[in-house]
Scaffold this motif. Structure first.
Motif: not given
Length: 357
Positions: A105-125
């Motif tokens: 839910p939105p309130d649980k996402c606040i404070g997390l990094s947007v990189y936490d949800f990027v696919h591992p194969d796409d994170k570096q790019a």
């Protein structure tokens, strides 16, 4: 009611915001403060009112409220993911779509990094691209990547990115609107697959076979190695269709395709050209006789009887082999010589292999 309470001595004064009608007919919002003045005996003498025109203020507040309501309806009503994150990529806002895309839910996402949800194969790019946006002071751009939710589900997203900079040029925040294009990407992948693969056996088709063969020839010319091209035709397959029907014939072709795949290396390509005709590219061989070993393996593997719906079906094949560069230096010539060698087997013993020449 206020006035009655005032005259009855229940309240010393009152304040009320309400509308007045100007004599020209327009409505005006006013802030009215009323006080009752009494004489020395407590008898009411005057009602004093202080009226302040607050029409502009009220209209501005109404406009702001309407704007906020429209914004809220847009943000929470859209099917797009809307996010805001700071220069350190920490999420400061996200709308309800985080429940699906991020799995939180939105309130649980606040404070997390947007990189936490990027696919591992796409994170570096993504990290490198983000850094380049900031370095080049990009303000608006689009970007496509894969996100992975807490449940492990993968989404393909098309982002519209807006980067906001402060008065001194420092990056202030980043707003992103992402559209879920997963279904479109899956459709594109299916279409791409169907364009290069046989729908019945899932083997490469003529288009992909041609591409793989020409690539193999290019590598062989550079490394001075050989390439074997085999033309494989099943013996008497028409009798299988005639005896058991085309549906059974299709099942047999699927089994044959799996057996052929099991006989070759991952770097080689087995393809179905049409009907019961198959072709094979064997890359990077130093001795042409190695092709004979593979051909014999194919014949031995195919000759094991198939069990389909209680029926035992025996399949044999005629295999023609051509060798690059001896029998040809291009696709057309190698296929032609392999085909000629195959027919030489077909017209003699069948269930065998033969080199061209």
């Amino acid at each position: 009611e206020y006035s009655q309470n005032l005259l009855a001595g229940k309240i010393p004064s009152f304040r009320n915001i309400h509308r007045l009608i100007h004599k020209c007919g327009k409505h005006m919002w006013v802030d009215l403060t009323v006080v009752l003045l009494n004489d020395v005996n407590g008898i009411p003498l005057y009602i004093v009112g202080d009226i302040v025109d607050i029409t502009e203020q009220v209209l501005a507040e109404h406009a702001l409220q309407a704007s906020e309501e429209n914004y809220r309806e847009f943000v929470e009503g859209t099917d797009d993911l809307i996010t805001r994150f700071d220069p350190q990529a920490t999420i400061t806002f996200v709308n309800h779509r985080s429940n699906k895309i991020f799995g939180l839910p939105p309130d649980k996402c606040i404070g997390l990094s947007v990189y936490d949800f990027v696919h591992p194969d796409d994170k570096q790019a993504f990290q490198e691209t983000f850094a380049s946006w900031v370095a080049n002071r990009v303000t608006n751009t689009t970007y496509e990547n894969r996100q992975i939710s807490r449940s492990g589900q993968v989404f393909h997203l098309l982002w519209t990115i807006n980067l906001h900079y402060g008065p001194l040029g420092e990056l202030d925040c980043i707003n992103g609107i992402a559209r879920d294009i997963t279904e479109r990407k899956v459709s594109e992948q299916v279409l791409k697959y169907l364009a290069t693969h046989d729908p019945l056996t899932s083997l490469p088709n003529r288009t992909l076979f041609s591409d793989r063969l020409n690539h193999a020839l290019l590598l062989a010319s550079r490394s001075s190695t050989h390439v074997a091209v085999m033309f494989i035709d099943l013996d008497g397959f028409k009798s299988v269709n005639d005896a058991f029907g085309h549906e059974m014939g299709d099942q047999v072709l699927k089994r044959v395709a799996k057996r052929l795949n099991s006989c070759v290396r991952e770097s080689d390509t087995i393809a179905r050209l049409s009907g019961d005709e198959f072709t094979l590219v064997v890359e990077n061989i130093t001795n042409p006789d190695d092709a004979a070993v593979i051909a014999q393996k194919i014949l031995t593997t195919l000759s094991v009887p198939l069990q389909e719906e209680g029926q035992q079906i025996t399949i044999t094949a005629s295999v023609g082999i051509s060798i690059y560069p001896k029998d040809g230096k291009d696709e057309r010539r190698l296929l032609k010589t392999a085909d000629a060698a195959m027919y030489k087997v077909k017209n003699s013993t069948k269930n065998g292999y033969c080199f061209f020449g």
